[in-house]
Design a protein around this motif. Structure first.
Motif, mmCIF file in Angstrom:
data_model
loop_
_atom_site.group_PDB
_atom_site.id
_atom_site.type_symbol
_atom_site.label_atom_id
_atom_site.label_comp_id
_atom_site.label_asym_id
_atom_site.label_seq_id
_atom_site.Cartn_x
_atom_site.Cartn_y
_atom_site.Cartn_z
ATOM 1 N N LYS A 137 26.507 45.773 58.094
ATOM 2 C CA LYS A 137 27.747 46.543 57.971
ATOM 3 C C LYS A 137 28.926 45.635 57.628
ATOM 4 O O LYS A 137 29.781 45.994 56.817
ATOM 5 C CB LYS A 137 28.026 47.321 59.266
ATOM 6 N N MET A 138 28.966 44.458 58.216
ATOM 7 C CA MET A 138 30.049 43.526 57.907
ATOM 8 C C MET A 138 29.979 43.065 56.447
ATOM 9 O O MET A 138 31.010 42.942 55.779
ATOM 10 C CB MET A 138 30.015 42.331 58.853
ATOM 11 N N ILE A 139 28.775 42.835 55.958
ATOM 12 C CA ILE A 139 28.615 42.440 54.559
ATOM 13 C C ILE A 139 29.068 43.563 53.638
ATOM 14 O O ILE A 139 29.743 43.319 52.632
ATOM 15 C CB ILE A 139 27.152 42.033 54.280
ATOM 16 N N LEU A 140 28.726 44.806 53.966
ATOM 17 C CA LEU A 140 29.176 45.939 53.151
ATOM 18 C C LEU A 140 30.695 46.069 53.155
ATOM 19 O O LEU A 140 31.297 46.304 52.103
ATOM 20 C CB LEU A 140 28.548 47.243 53.649
ATOM 21 N N LEU A 141 31.314 45.920 54.319
ATOM 22 C CA LEU A 141 32.773 45.993 54.373
ATOM 23 C C LEU A 141 33.412 44.894 53.529
ATOM 24 O O LEU A 141 34.405 45.134 52.822
ATOM 25 C CB LEU A 141 33.262 45.915 55.814
ATOM 26 N N ALA A 142 32.860 43.691 53.585
ATOM 27 C CA ALA A 142 33.378 42.593 52.769
ATOM 28 C C ALA A 142 33.202 42.899 51.280
ATOM 29 O O ALA A 142 34.101 42.634 50.472
ATOM 30 C CB ALA A 142 32.689 41.288 53.136
ATOM 31 N N SER A 143 32.069 43.484 50.920
ATOM 32 C CA SER A 143 31.830 43.855 49.519
ATOM 33 C C SER A 143 32.830 44.908 49.053
ATOM 34 O O SER A 143 33.356 44.828 47.941
ATOM 35 C CB SER A 143 30.405 44.390 49.349
ATOM 36 N N TYR A 144 33.080 45.910 49.914
ATOM 37 C CA TYR A 144 34.074 46.924 49.573
ATOM 38 C C TYR A 144 35.447 46.290 49.380
ATOM 39 O O TYR A 144 36.191 46.666 48.476
ATOM 40 C CB TYR A 144 34.171 47.999 50.655
ATOM 41 N N ALA A 145 35.790 45.336 50.236
ATOM 42 C CA ALA A 145 37.093 44.667 50.136
ATOM 43 C C ALA A 145 37.207 43.891 48.828
ATOM 44 O O ALA A 145 38.259 43.915 48.170
ATOM 45 C CB ALA A 145 37.305 43.739 51.328
ATOM 46 N N VAL A 146 36.144 43.222 48.426
ATOM 47 C CA VAL A 146 36.159 42.471 47.162
ATOM 48 C C VAL A 146 36.320 43.432 45.984
ATOM 49 O O VAL A 146 37.139 43.202 45.084
ATOM 50 C CB VAL A 146 34.884 41.624 47.008
ATOM 51 N N LEU A 147 35.553 44.517 45.988
ATOM 52 C CA LEU A 147 35.653 45.498 44.896
ATOM 53 C C LEU A 147 37.046 46.128 44.846
ATOM 54 O O LEU A 147 37.615 46.304 43.763
ATOM 55 C CB LEU A 147 34.583 46.579 45.055
ATOM 56 N N ALA A 148 37.594 46.465 46.004
ATOM 57 C CA ALA A 148 38.941 47.050 46.049
ATOM 58 C C ALA A 148 39.972 46.031 45.576
ATOM 59 O O ALA A 148 40.915 46.389 44.854
ATOM 60 C CB ALA A 148 39.265 47.525 47.459
ATOM 61 N N GLY A 149 39.808 44.781 45.980
ATOM 62 C CA GLY A 149 40.725 43.736 45.526
ATOM 63 C C GLY A 149 40.692 43.576 44.016
ATOM 64 O O GLY A 149 41.739 43.437 43.375
ATOM 65 N N LEU A 150 39.504 43.598 43.453
ATOM 66 C CA LEU A 150 39.392 43.517 41.993
ATOM 67 C C LEU A 150 40.096 44.693 41.328
ATOM 68 O O LEU A 150 40.843 44.522 40.364
ATOM 69 C CB LEU A 150 37.918 43.483 41.578
ATOM 70 N N ALA A 151 39.844 45.893 41.849
ATOM 71 C CA ALA A 151 40.433 47.098 41.260
ATOM 72 C C ALA A 151 41.954 47.093 41.383
ATOM 73 O O ALA A 151 42.658 47.510 40.461
ATOM 74 C CB ALA A 151 39.847 48.340 41.913
ATOM 75 N N LEU A 152 42.479 46.596 42.500
ATOM 76 C CA LEU A 152 43.923 46.631 42.723
ATOM 77 C C LEU A 152 44.679 45.506 42.023
ATOM 78 O O LEU A 152 45.759 45.727 41.491
ATOM 79 C CB LEU A 152 44.224 46.573 44.226
ATOM 80 N N PHE A 153 44.114 44.315 42.051
ATOM 81 C CA PHE A 153 44.882 43.155 41.595
ATOM 82 C C PHE A 153 44.592 42.727 40.168
ATOM 83 O O PHE A 153 45.435 42.085 39.539
ATOM 84 C CB PHE A 153 44.690 41.986 42.563
ATOM 85 N N VAL A 154 43.406 43.031 39.670
ATOM 86 C CA VAL A 154 43.101 42.706 38.273
ATOM 87 C C VAL A 154 42.511 43.932 37.586
ATOM 88 O O VAL A 154 41.538 43.849 36.850
ATOM 89 C CB VAL A 154 42.158 41.478 38.157
ATOM 90 N N GLY A 155 43.133 45.067 37.844
ATOM 91 C CA GLY A 155 42.626 46.346 37.366
ATOM 92 C C GLY A 155 42.561 46.504 35.870
ATOM 93 O O GLY A 155 41.787 47.304 35.358
ATOM 94 N N ASP A 156 43.350 45.727 35.124
ATOM 95 C CA ASP A 156 43.347 45.863 33.675
ATOM 96 C C ASP A 156 42.316 44.967 32.996
ATOM 97 O O ASP A 156 42.206 44.958 31.776
ATOM 98 C CB ASP A 156 44.737 45.584 33.112
ATOM 99 N N THR A 157 41.522 44.245 33.777
ATOM 100 C CA THR A 157 40.461 43.406 33.225
ATOM 101 C C THR A 157 39.115 44.103 33.393
ATOM 102 O O THR A 157 39.015 45.120 34.085
ATOM 103 C CB THR A 157 40.402 42.044 33.945
ATOM 104 N N GLN A 158 38.094 43.559 32.758
ATOM 105 C CA GLN A 158 36.760 44.140 32.894
ATOM 106 C C GLN A 158 36.282 44.107 34.350
ATOM 107 O O GLN A 158 35.644 45.047 34.816
ATOM 108 C CB GLN A 158 35.760 43.397 31.995
ATOM 109 N N ALA A 159 36.587 43.033 35.069
ATOM 110 C CA ALA A 159 36.185 42.931 36.466
ATOM 111 C C ALA A 159 36.841 44.031 37.305
ATOM 112 O O ALA A 159 36.200 44.651 38.150
ATOM 113 C CB ALA A 159 36.536 41.561 37.028
#
Length: 85
Positions: free
Chosen positions: A5-27
């Motif tokens: 569960k902790m690994i999943l939460l960390a994965s969600y945080a990474v994906l959300a960070g990518l979407a929020l902070f570098v949303g205009d890139t492919q990542a």
């Protein structure tokens, strides 16, 4: 909270960070797409495992939230199934 569960939460945080902070890139675009796909898949799991959550005892909304976030990992915990090693 289990390690999975902790690994999943960390994965969600990474994906959300990518979407929020570098949303205009492919990542960022793919981060958002993956989060949306996971949300749909987990919503289907909530519907499929609703009866299991009701029979588990305790807070049904709490179980449903955990199924939405963690999917079958939480369902296996409800059923008392040992994780695969």
């Amino acid at each position: 909270m289990s390690a999975a569960k902790m690994i999943l939460l960390a994965s969600y945080a990474v994906l959300a960070g990518l979407a929020l902070f570098v949303g205009d890139t492919q990542a960022g675009i793919w981060g958002l797409r993956i989060l949306m796909i996971l949300a749909v898949v987990h919503m289907v799991e909530v519907v499929v495992f609703f009866k299991t959550c009701q029979r588990a005892g305790g807070s049904v909304p709490g179980h449903l939230l955990n199924v939405f976030l963690f999917g079958v990992i939480h369902v296996r915990e409800i059923k008392g199934v040992a994780p695969a090693s």
